[in-house]
Design a protein around this motif. Structure first.
Motif, PDB file in Angstrom:
ATOM      1  N   GLU A  10      -4.419  15.519 -43.461  1.00  0.00           N
ATOM      2  CA  GLU A  10      -3.744  14.249 -43.169  1.00  0.00           C
ATOM      3  C   GLU A  10      -4.748  13.141 -42.861  1.00  0.00           C
ATOM      4  OE1 GLU A  10       0.024  13.550 -42.873  1.00  0.00           O
ATOM      5  OE2 GLU A  10      -1.152  11.780 -43.322  1.00  0.00           O
ATOM      6  N   GLY A  49      -4.792   7.097 -39.373  1.00  0.00           N
ATOM      7  CA  GLY A  49      -3.681   7.677 -38.633  1.00  0.00           C
ATOM      8  C   GLY A  49      -2.343   7.633 -39.344  1.00  0.00           C
ATOM      9  N   ILE A  50      -2.242   6.888 -40.437  1.00  0.00           N
ATOM     10  CA  ILE A  50      -0.940   6.721 -41.099  1.00  0.00           C
ATOM     11  C   ILE A  50      -0.442   8.054 -41.628  1.00  0.00           C
ATOM     12  CG2 ILE A  50       0.321   5.513 -42.915  1.00  0.00           C
ATOM     13  CD1 ILE A  50      -2.047   3.534 -43.050  1.00  0.00           C
ATOM     14  N   PRO A  51       0.758   8.479 -41.232  1.00  0.00           N
ATOM     15  CA  PRO A  51       1.278   9.710 -41.821  1.00  0.00           C
ATOM     16  C   PRO A  51       1.623   9.456 -43.282  1.00  0.00           C
ATOM     17  CG  PRO A  51       2.506   9.078 -39.833  1.00  0.00           C
ATOM     18  CD  PRO A  51       1.680   7.908 -40.245  1.00  0.00           C
ATOM     19  N   GLN A  71       1.648  14.331 -45.104  1.00  0.00           N
ATOM     20  CA  GLN A  71       2.799  15.159 -44.753  1.00  0.00           C
ATOM     21  C   GLN A  71       4.092  14.594 -45.347  1.00  0.00           C
ATOM     22  OE1 GLN A  71       1.937  17.968 -43.637  1.00  0.00           O
ATOM     23  NE2 GLN A  71       3.978  18.867 -43.478  1.00  0.00           N
ATOM     24  N   PRO A  72       4.348  13.287 -45.260  1.00  0.00           N
ATOM     25  CA  PRO A  72       5.525  12.756 -45.960  1.00  0.00           C
ATOM     26  C   PRO A  72       5.541  13.070 -47.456  1.00  0.00           C
ATOM     27  CG  PRO A  72       4.765  11.141 -44.382  1.00  0.00           C
ATOM     28  CD  PRO A  72       3.761  12.267 -44.359  1.00  0.00           C
ATOM     29  N   LYS A 124       4.202  15.671 -48.891  1.00  0.00           N
ATOM     30  CA  LYS A 124       4.468  17.105 -49.052  1.00  0.00           C
ATOM     31  C   LYS A 124       5.915  17.428 -48.756  1.00  0.00           C
ATOM     32  CE  LYS A 124       0.018  19.108 -47.562  1.00  0.00           C
ATOM     33  NZ  LYS A 124      -0.569  19.907 -46.458  1.00  0.00           N
ATOM     34  N   PRO A 154      -6.864   6.551 -34.264  1.00  0.00           N
ATOM     35  CA  PRO A 154      -5.935   6.831 -35.356  1.00  0.00           C
ATOM     36  C   PRO A 154      -6.307   8.084 -36.147  1.00  0.00           C
ATOM     37  CG  PRO A 154      -6.462   4.494 -35.287  1.00  0.00           C
ATOM     38  CD  PRO A 154      -7.350   5.166 -34.278  1.00  0.00           C
ATOM     39  N   ALA A 192      -8.101  10.643 -35.204  1.00  0.00           N
ATOM     40  CA  ALA A 192      -7.871  11.813 -34.355  1.00  0.00           C
ATOM     41  C   ALA A 192      -6.380  12.134 -34.266  1.00  0.00           C
ATOM     42  CB  ALA A 192      -8.443  11.569 -32.958  1.00  0.00           C
ATOM     43  N   SER A 193      -5.538  11.106 -34.256  1.00  0.00           N
ATOM     44  CA  SER A 193      -4.085  11.329 -34.240  1.00  0.00           C
ATOM     45  C   SER A 193      -3.660  12.165 -35.438  1.00  0.00           C
ATOM     46  CB  SER A 193      -3.359   9.970 -34.237  1.00  0.00           C
ATOM     47  OG  SER A 193      -2.002  10.107 -34.573  1.00  0.00           O
ATOM     48  N   VAL A 212      -4.975  15.827 -35.136  1.00  0.00           N
ATOM     49  CA  VAL A 212      -4.184  16.621 -34.197  1.00  0.00           C
ATOM     50  C   VAL A 212      -2.782  16.905 -34.771  1.00  0.00           C
ATOM     51  CG1 VAL A 212      -3.227  16.716 -31.865  1.00  0.00           C
ATOM     52  CG2 VAL A 212      -5.540  15.830 -32.230  1.00  0.00           C
ATOM     53  N   ALA A 213      -2.243  15.983 -35.566  1.00  0.00           N
ATOM     54  CA  ALA A 213      -0.961  16.261 -36.229  1.00  0.00           C
ATOM     55  C   ALA A 213      -1.093  17.513 -37.095  1.00  0.00           C
ATOM     56  CB  ALA A 213      -0.536  15.070 -37.079  1.00  0.00           C
ATOM     57  N   ASN A 261       0.752  21.192 -36.860  1.00  0.00           N
ATOM     58  CA  ASN A 261       1.402  21.861 -37.988  1.00  0.00           C
ATOM     59  C   ASN A 261       0.948  23.307 -38.118  1.00  0.00           C
ATOM     60  OD1 ASN A 261       3.355  20.521 -39.610  1.00  0.00           O
ATOM     61  ND2 ASN A 261       1.823  18.983 -40.101  1.00  0.00           N
TER      62      ASN A 261
END
Lengths: 434, 434
Positions: A126, A132-134, A137-138, A140, A309, A311-312, A315-316, A320
């Motif tokens: 990610e 940091g922008i998700p 995962q979106p 996937k 960001p 690191a966010s 960690v996401a 998971n």
């Protein structure tokens, strides 16, 4: 029981990641079950912003990827080597891997995911695109119902910062770059950013997820922003456009001769209509704009870099993997997390890409030049949307034109002919239009 | 082996969902393992845009939620009843539930999730907020590393469409609403949309996920857009703002007297600075802007309603549940998908909210009125950022003022005093500023 994490690298992102893991209150409860077991750094004795118990810091990175107690290795060294080898060793030892390394994934993804699938471990990325922008995962998961048609991103903060300042200040590339380097927004060697290589790595990764196949990174066309001038930004503005470095991955309508759709994969400065959501993404912010059926258009916006960001996102990914470890009883590839692409996507050559063009030419100030240009473009099937003589520059007439959609190959042959015309002095700018 | 799905409702979103499931090519491969087993509709004999084999359509909705073969029930009926009862029955029969129903989740979420947790099933609701925009799953998962500080959304397409048209055309609310109803952008009874009730349901759901607690929907302050006038939109524009209906959930700095942070939860028309990313979200599009530590600011943008986008979110949830069914061996609550909140969040009263205000007043055209206003506000601790006499209206002087940050209670007492001033005729507008 806590999941033991091995961290490779303790730079800004590594430090940010450690700070989150060491201070889990008020964040996702699962974070409390992640424990930093060892941290690999070049100089264990250097003073650090985060404190670890005796023995956690080590210079022996190979000891981390082979540590029996560690279940997840987080690679935050960057660059191709030793990152690639360490990731492969971690996989070989049965560790799951979380990485923020776009270069190693874009260039060695096939090797890495093949190894991971064989070992039944996950490689999570990610943080490799969009800070940091998700968005990984979106792609996937949340957008899984869609047939993705295109992914268009502002995925390099340095170039977006430079272009934004050029636009606001009317300044030229060189001076803004120098200032950005001084301020720490651009690196001493800015090549990877300003020549579009970083963005090319990222769009290769996004395309692989969006279109479900492997991508040959060398087939991604990359053109940077060095040639973008203050004059072009100003003319683009008058025509209703903002110039952005876009990374574009686009599914081409299936050609009856081909059994499979082909992809366009390209990074280049682009005139973006001001009404487009990407036109207003300024400064170091990133945004990824996705078109799919049936969703239509969605955009993800946020900070494209920086310790917090990124690191966010790291960690996401850890969350998971930890969730998988907690709920799965056997390591089968999770259909929304694992990667199972085997084939390579077919990629169109730039000659075949259909797009609009913006051209700025300097010509002799004589009657009939615009007519000659129009005729020559017409002979090659290029139709013009607008032609404006903007004034005089260096005693030459300056002409700015925008074409309708045209096959890039046709456009190039027209341009080759135009360059031989006696009235044409130079063609200082040539940019594509979204 | 396919996972059998029971669909309740075959309106636009139900039809869109069925179309995706019946045509999985080019989408996520896991879709091929989802099979529509039964579809509950009011009139099984009505002609439909999608064709099902004999016996799939039924008017007996209770037979679907109790069907032994069905593993996932998709509730797309909308409204509170019979949706709530059917969801609870489905849970009682051990089915996972996917719903697009914000009203039932916002109002009966506690009951539904308690039942789901007892039964070990999941209730998924990506489609309940922001149409196709992935925002529920990112809040559960991709942003899990963060302490969320605020969620600010344009989450109602109808009101955003109306405000956008009012702004572009200089038109008043009533005429644009009538036209929007004619065009199908607003319902015959527009109450839920224009009075902010739909947005309040949605922000209650987002707040619950962002702040990890249950939300008492009745504590969400909701003020709609009926009173927004063309005059205010035009003045706001001159002051550098766009008026949007915002749904705001914000963590208040912890008060030393309270053991726990309190939340602000409010929906109201708001002056948004034009430089803010939410200011440029126009028409029926939605956007959710999230601030967290350490990520900073991220925004998710896309179509907030419509068959295709909403079906995209419904199917994303189906994929999530199918992935869990495929990989989990026992139904334990998945830490990134299930809901385990037990406590209710503490919610601040509007009196305690600190914000800026925009006020438009009509006063007698006599000297000293602005001075009197300033003194009165000052007596209540309200400091003014700008005061402008904009001209005359109905033979009265029109004054527009913007305050600095002020506790809403203090502002209200100032306003009560001002209303008693002899020079003040009326206060036609009172809006909050982001």
């Amino acid at each position: 029981m806590a999941f033991k994490v091995g961290l490779l690298g303790l730079g800004t992102v590594g430090t940010g990641t450690a700070q989150i893991l060491l201070d889990p209150a008020g964040r996702h409860p699962l974070l409390k079950e992640l424990e930093i077991h060892r941290v690999g750094v070049r100089s264990p004795d250097k003073p650090r912003a985060v404190q670890f118990p005796e023995g956690v810091l080590t210079a022996d990175l190979e000891a981390i990827v082979s540590d029996r107690e560690i279940e997840i290795v987080v690679e935050l060294i960057g660059g191709l080597e030793p990152a690639r080898s360490l990731i492969l060793q971690a996989i070989a030892h049965g560790k799951h891997v979380v990485t923020a390394n776009k270069a190693v994934i874009a260039r060695h993804g096939a090797e890495i995911f093949t190894a991971a699938n064989e070992k039944g471990v996950y490689v999570m990325l990610e943080a490799s695109v969009g800070g940091g922008i998700p968005v990984i995962q979106p792609l996937k998961q949340s957008l899984g119902a869609n047939r993705i048609q295109s992914v268009t991103g502002i995925v390099n903060g340095t170039t977006n910062y430079i272009l934004t300042r050029m636009q606001r200040e009317g300044a030229d590339f060189g001076e803004v770059l120098a200032d950005a380097q001084q301020l720490g927004y651009a690196e001493a060697d800015p090549t990877a950013d300003v020549d579009g290589l970083d963005a090319a790595d990222k769009i290769a990764i996004l395309a692989s997820l969006a279109f479900g196949g492997r991508i040959d990174r060398d087939r991604v066309y990359a053109e940077g922003i060095r040639k973008v001038s203050a004059a072009d930004i100003s003319y683009a503005e008058k025509l209703g456009f903002t110039i952005k470095l876009l990374a574009i991955a686009k599914r081409e309508r299936q050609n009856p001769e081909h059994s499979e759709d082909r992809l366009q994969l390209r990074v280049h400065p682009t005139l973006v209509p001001k009404t487009h959501p990407l036109a207003s993404i300024d400064g170091v912010y990133n945004a990824i704009f996705i078109e799919g059926d049936p969703i239509g258009q969605v955009m993800f916006y946020g900070p494209g870099a920086g310790a917090g960001p990124t690191a966010s996102a790291v960690v996401a990914d850890l969350l998971n993997v930890a969730a998988v470890l907690k709920t799965e009883t056997e390591p089968i590839p999770h259909p929304l997390i694992g990667c199972s692409h085997q084939h390579y996507c077919s990629i169109a050559s730039m000659e075949e890409v259909v797009t609009r063009f913006y051209v700025r030419l300097l010509t002799e100030d004589q009657p009939g030049v615009i007519g000659q240009l129009g005729t020559c473009f017409g002979n090659h099937g290029v139709s013009l949307e607008s032609v404006v003589q903007t004034g005089m520059r260096d005693r030459l007439a300056e002409i700015v034109l925008v074409t309708h959609d045209v096959r890039e190959g046709n456009f190039n042959s027209a341009l080759a002919d135009i360059q031989t015309m006696s009235a044409i002095s130079t063609i200082p700018s040539l940019l594509r239009v979204l």
